[in-house]
Motif scaffolding. Structure first.
Motif, PDB file in Angstrom:
ATOM      1  N   SER A   1       1.293  -5.786   8.473  1.00 29.77           N
ATOM      2  CA  SER A   1       2.351  -5.314   9.371  1.00 29.77           C
ATOM      3  C   SER A   1       2.277  -6.013  10.725  1.00 29.77           C
ATOM      4  N   ILE A   2       1.074  -6.253  11.232  1.00 30.35           N
ATOM      5  CA  ILE A   2       0.929  -6.972  12.497  1.00 30.35           C
ATOM      6  C   ILE A   2       1.474  -8.388  12.346  1.00 30.35           C
TER       7      ILE A   2
ATOM      8  N   GLN B   1       0.619  -1.568  17.675  1.00 35.65           N
ATOM      9  CA  GLN B   1      -0.105  -1.671  16.407  1.00 35.65           C
ATOM     10  C   GLN B   1      -1.586  -1.331  16.604  1.00 35.65           C
TER      11      GLN B   1
ATOM     12  N   PHE C   1      -3.249  -2.713   8.014  1.00 36.56           N
ATOM     13  CA  PHE C   1      -2.448  -3.011   9.197  1.00 36.56           C
ATOM     14  C   PHE C   1      -2.258  -4.505   9.436  1.00 36.56           C
TER      15      PHE C   1
END
Length: 98
Positions: free
Chosen positions: A50-51, A30, A47
């Motif tokens: 999603s992390i 990531q 992001f």
């Protein structure tokens, strides 16, 4: 004297409650995509969900299987290669000594 050894075997290392090896892999992958996203002048906040989502998945999977890191470290080639012994003389089956 055996307490630290038993504790290390019973509870493998974790990063923010997830197994260590998959969590490090998640952060590494990531992070690379995040840096590539930042270099193209985009907002890096996209992001964060999603992390967090992948990390929560790893936490849930790590609760079900706490030794996930050790299983991933021991996963390798099965069957051919160096795992099979070769016989010096032709015979049936694998022999460890001639």
């Amino acid at each position: 004297m055996q307490e630290p050894i038993l504790k290390a075997v019973a509870m493998p290392p974790r990063i923010f409650w997830a197994p260590m090896v998959p969590a490090l892999g998640n952060f590494l992958i990531q992070g690379v995509f995040l840096l590539m996203w930042i270099t193209t002048n985009h907002n890096p906040i996209v992001f964060i969900p999603s992390i967090l989502a992948v990390h929560v998945f790893l936490i849930v999977y790590g609760v079900r299987d706490p030794h996930l890191s050790n299983m991933l470290k021991s996963f390798g080639r099965k069957g051919g290669g160096m795992a099979v012994s070769k016989n010096i003389y032709s015979c049936r089956g694998n022999k460890l000594a001639p």
